[in-house]
Write a protein that holds these residues in place. Sequence first.
Motif, short mmCIF file in Angstrom:
data_model
loop_
_atom_site.label_atom_id
_atom_site.label_comp_id
_atom_site.label_asym_id
_atom_site.label_seq_id
_atom_site.Cartn_x
_atom_site.Cartn_y
_atom_site.Cartn_z
N PRO A 84 7.36 -9.70 33.08
CA PRO A 84 8.63 -9.01 33.30
C PRO A 84 9.83 -9.93 33.46
O PRO A 84 10.85 -9.55 34.01
N TYR A 85 9.73 -11.14 32.95
CA TYR A 85 10.81 -12.11 33.05
C TYR A 85 10.74 -13.02 31.83
O TYR A 85 9.76 -13.04 31.11
N GLY A 86 11.79 -13.78 31.58
CA GLY A 86 11.75 -14.76 30.50
C GLY A 86 12.74 -14.48 29.39
O GLY A 86 13.47 -13.49 29.42
N ASN A 87 12.74 -15.40 28.41
CA ASN A 87 13.70 -15.30 27.31
C ASN A 87 13.15 -15.84 26.00
O ASN A 87 13.90 -16.16 25.10
N ALA A 88 11.86 -16.01 25.87
CA ALA A 88 11.19 -16.51 24.66
C ALA A 88 11.43 -17.99 24.40
O ALA A 88 11.10 -18.48 23.33
N SER A 89 11.96 -18.72 25.35
CA SER A 89 12.17 -20.16 25.19
C SER A 89 10.83 -20.89 25.32
O SER A 89 10.17 -20.80 26.35
N LEU A 90 10.46 -21.63 24.28
CA LEU A 90 9.23 -22.41 24.35
C LEU A 90 9.34 -23.55 25.35
O LEU A 90 8.35 -23.94 25.97
N VAL A 91 10.54 -24.08 25.53
CA VAL A 91 10.74 -25.12 26.54
C VAL A 91 10.47 -24.54 27.93
O VAL A 91 9.82 -25.16 28.76
N ALA B 242 -4.72 -26.39 28.89
CA ALA B 242 -4.65 -26.75 27.47
C ALA B 242 -4.74 -28.26 27.27
O ALA B 242 -5.22 -28.71 26.22
N ASN B 243 -4.32 -29.05 28.24
CA ASN B 243 -4.41 -30.51 28.11
C ASN B 243 -5.87 -30.96 28.05
O ASN B 243 -6.20 -31.89 27.32
N GLN B 244 -6.73 -30.30 28.81
CA GLN B 244 -8.16 -30.63 28.76
C GLN B 244 -8.74 -30.29 27.39
O GLN B 244 -9.55 -31.04 26.85
N LEU B 245 -8.32 -29.17 26.82
CA LEU B 245 -8.79 -28.80 25.48
C LEU B 245 -8.27 -29.78 24.44
O LEU B 245 -9.00 -30.16 23.53
N ALA B 246 -7.01 -30.19 24.58
CA ALA B 246 -6.43 -31.16 23.64
C ALA B 246 -7.19 -32.48 23.70
O ALA B 246 -7.39 -33.13 22.67
N ALA B 247 -7.62 -32.88 24.89
CA ALA B 247 -8.39 -34.12 25.05
C ALA B 247 -9.71 -34.06 24.29
O ALA B 247 -10.28 -35.09 23.93
N LEU B 248 -10.19 -32.85 24.02
CA LEU B 248 -11.43 -32.66 23.25
C LEU B 248 -11.17 -32.60 21.75
O LEU B 248 -12.09 -32.37 20.97
N GLY B 249 -9.90 -32.74 21.36
CA GLY B 249 -9.55 -32.72 19.95
C GLY B 249 -9.15 -31.36 19.42
O GLY B 249 -8.98 -31.17 18.22
N ILE B 250 -8.97 -30.39 20.31
CA ILE B 250 -8.57 -29.04 19.90
C ILE B 250 -7.05 -28.98 19.81
O ILE B 250 -6.35 -29.44 20.72
N ASN B 251 -6.54 -28.42 18.73
CA ASN B 251 -5.09 -28.26 18.58
C ASN B 251 -4.63 -27.14 19.50
O ASN B 251 -5.00 -25.98 19.32
N THR B 252 -3.84 -27.47 20.50
CA THR B 252 -3.40 -26.49 21.49
C THR B 252 -1.89 -26.27 21.42
O THR B 252 -1.14 -27.19 21.11
N THR B 253 -1.47 -25.04 21.67
CA THR B 253 -0.05 -24.70 21.69
C THR B 253 0.23 -23.78 22.87
O THR B 253 -0.69 -23.28 23.51
N LEU B 254 1.51 -23.57 23.13
CA LEU B 254 1.94 -22.66 24.19
C LEU B 254 2.90 -21.64 23.59
O LEU B 254 3.71 -21.98 22.73
N SER B 255 2.82 -20.42 24.07
CA SER B 255 3.76 -19.40 23.63
C SER B 255 3.63 -18.19 24.54
O SER B 255 2.88 -18.22 25.52
N SER B 256 4.32 -17.13 24.21
CA SER B 256 4.17 -15.86 24.90
C SER B 256 4.38 -14.75 23.89
O SER B 256 5.27 -14.82 23.05
N ASN B 257 3.52 -13.77 23.94
CA ASN B 257 3.74 -12.61 23.07
C ASN B 257 4.25 -11.41 23.86
O ASN B 257 4.38 -10.33 23.32
N HIS B 258 4.51 -11.62 25.13
CA HIS B 258 5.04 -10.56 25.98
C HIS B 258 6.27 -11.09 26.71
O HIS B 258 6.18 -12.04 27.47
N ILE B 259 7.41 -10.46 26.49
CA ILE B 259 8.63 -10.87 27.18
C ILE B 259 9.37 -9.62 27.64
O ILE B 259 9.57 -8.68 26.86
N LEU B 260 9.72 -9.60 28.90
CA LEU B 260 10.42 -8.48 29.53
C LEU B 260 9.65 -7.17 29.38
O LEU B 260 10.18 -6.14 29.01
N ASN B 261 8.34 -7.23 29.71
CA ASN B 261 7.54 -6.03 29.73
C ASN B 261 6.62 -6.08 30.95
O ASN B 261 6.76 -6.94 31.81
N ALA B 262 5.65 -5.19 31.03
CA ALA B 262 4.79 -5.11 32.21
C ALA B 262 3.95 -6.37 32.42
O ALA B 262 3.63 -6.73 33.55
N PHE B 263 3.57 -7.07 31.33
CA PHE B 263 2.75 -8.27 31.47
C PHE B 263 3.56 -9.48 31.89
O PHE B 263 3.11 -10.31 32.66
#
Length: 124
Positions: A32-39, A9-30
């Motif tokens: 199977p770990y995590g807690n929805a913390s963006l940090v 995503a840093n390479q895309l941001a360098a091109l002027g693209i607005n980039t973000t991070l997230s997850s739409n899958h938490i504690l499932n088959a895709f």
Amino acid sequence: MIPRGMVNANQLAALGINTTLSSNHILNAFTPYGNASLVRMANMYDNIAKLAKEDEITDVFAMIIENAAKILALDNEIKIGAAATLVVLEAKTATETIRTNAQALAGFKNGKQTFNNAAAEICY
């Protein structure tokens, strides 16, 4: 098992693209770990992308704060008299937040506190 790829995503941001991070899958088959913390997601991305420079990590922090606010058309500026929607983190800088996977100490939504966590203590 074939590992899934990852976009830098840093390479895309360098091109002027607005980039973000997230997850739409938490504690499932895709994801199977995590807690929805963006940090936590930013810390994991930073590790996988092997980013180490201060400006790269600061850009990752922006992905979960300013860039996400832009996509959602939200004003992320703290203003006197405005109903605060924010999270207080146990870190002094953006880089420290990502490098240490900083704990969320408190959260506020529309001016009302929604959670409170005690800061970690080292006992001797």
